[in-house]
Design an enzyme around this catalytic site. Sequence first.
Site, PDB file in Angstrom:
ATOM      1  N   ALA B  68      10.767   3.187   1.262  1.00 16.23           N
ATOM      2  CA  ALA B  68       9.749   2.709   2.196  1.00 16.23           C
ATOM      3  C   ALA B  68       9.721   3.721   3.338  1.00 16.23           C
ATOM      4  CB  ALA B  68      10.070   1.316   2.713  1.00 16.23           C
ATOM      5  N   CYS B 126      -0.071   3.043  -2.374  1.00 17.61           N
ATOM      6  CA  CYS B 126       1.220   2.955  -1.680  1.00 17.61           C
ATOM      7  C   CYS B 126       1.565   1.479  -1.477  1.00 17.61           C
ATOM      8  CB  CYS B 126       1.145   3.667  -0.328  1.00 17.61           C
ATOM      9  SG  CYS B 126       2.630   3.427   0.662  1.00 17.61           S
TER      10      CYS B 126
END
Lengths: 258, 302
Positions: B68, B126
């Site tokens: 992340a 994403c």
Amino acid sequence: MTELPTIIKIKRIVDEAEDVKTFFFDYKIDFEPGQFFILWIPGLDEKPFAISHQNKEEIGMTIHKVGEFTKKLFLMKKGDKIGIRGPYGKGFSIKKSKSCVVGGGVGVAELSILINKLKDPVIINGARSKNNLVFLDRFKAHITTDDGSLGEKGFTTDVFSKLLETEKFDVVYTCGPEIMMKKIFEICEKHNIELQVSMERYMSCGFGVCGKCMCNDQIVCKDGPVFDSKKLRKMSEFGESARLRTGKKATLKEYYGK
Amino acid sequence: MLKTRISKIELDNPTILASGILGVTKDSLKRVIQNGAGAVTTKSISKEPRKGHKSPIILTEGDFMLNAVGISNPGVGEASKEFSALKELKAPVFGSIVGTTPEEFVEVLQGFSKNDFSAIEVPLSCPHTPGYGTMAGQGTPEATHKITSAIRDATKLPLIIKLSPNTQDLSKVAKAAEEAGADAICAVNSLGPGMKINIDVKKPVLGFGVGGLTGPALRPIAVRCVFDIYKSVDIPIIGTGGVTYGRDAIEMLMAGASAVGVGTAVYYREVNVFKKICDEMESWMKENNYTKIEQLIGAVHD
């Protein structure tokens, strides 16, 4: 392959200098001097540090309070939990020859495991002022402070230059502010002495994939953080610029003022 | 033997550095090319600078990586300076751009008007950054069509749309991209998001809590996605997801890819993984009497 923090507990905390403490943990781990570890304060953030103390049962990390992470760390107490992962990177290559170790500020702490493994190194321990010097009792060293409050007044580079008038070294190891390390590099190049520096950059992953710590084409967390003269000669960004957290190229002044 | 092409871009070999691994600086792209990549993709660039998520941003456990990163990047202004004079590099460079609206994608693209990218890659996938990718609904067929059309109107460069594996409608999404003018599909982005909890402190490890899954564990899903997309579109596919060894790359080509993305394998096998994969592909092809990459592309569909 796994990169996850292991949870360890703070065993004791020792004051070393102004805003500098050593945190000891019950933790056994093999590593090379110069390799680094990443500490995790759960829920807050991670930062890279070096081990400065190691015996059979414990390790110690000597840490300078500089930002949000270390501020939080300095509030932690004996028994508090913290995560650790590593070792990462390439450490110092230890030579059986006459050596000099130059440490600036808390950089001395990063060099201390190396110093323990060297045979009779000449040590230069420098800091801004008396209150910023670490390990005065641990190592016999040439002491220097910018303000002259202890030891010789001036910089580690001055002491190093003066030493070279009377002594010969085969290899020099250094860790400290990059401006200082760059000057040591220039002096070593002039005198044809091999140098190994421990470089600092903004590191996130620690294992060479996130790309944040690049110095020219070198991945500092993986190819370094220790670089020798041969590599440094090709690294034009050494002593000049570093990447901010966004990846933006910044002057060292901007980088340290972040 | 390993030459291939994506749209009009000729590649010396089918390994392409996937966006997000290294790729922050021009020097890091150069290093990857020196280590054998047939092409490289920059880290994704947004309009404004982004610091990304707090650390840890990446963890690994066995056969997977969770990340992340949060699209940390210096913004298109700085990035256009960073990625200048790309013709000096000895392989094609794909510029990866992100935005929160179709207009913003176009603004980032225009910020790169003086850069020599060989193609533009657009991740609509994403899984770990609010405002972008799947967290902003960019991966639906409708949104994909809208964003792809807007970018298509603004550039003549080959356009690669990168898709998420997290959808039942993958063939429809790929079709939407193709109809809106995409020149290629990159499949897939990271899966998830997933979560890793440290039980000793009762907290998720990643700073953002959750992150996209990549690495060998993702490979069977990526292969299936490429297999499905190959049946639904005529444009070439870059097969990305867990490709670590030469055999993985060949599997991806047989599923329908014309080239392969390599990212997390840099962690498992170092930065020279590109050369390693190419060498392994070549020896397998020789042993099995293949002389060209085209003979492998989509072979499982024959």
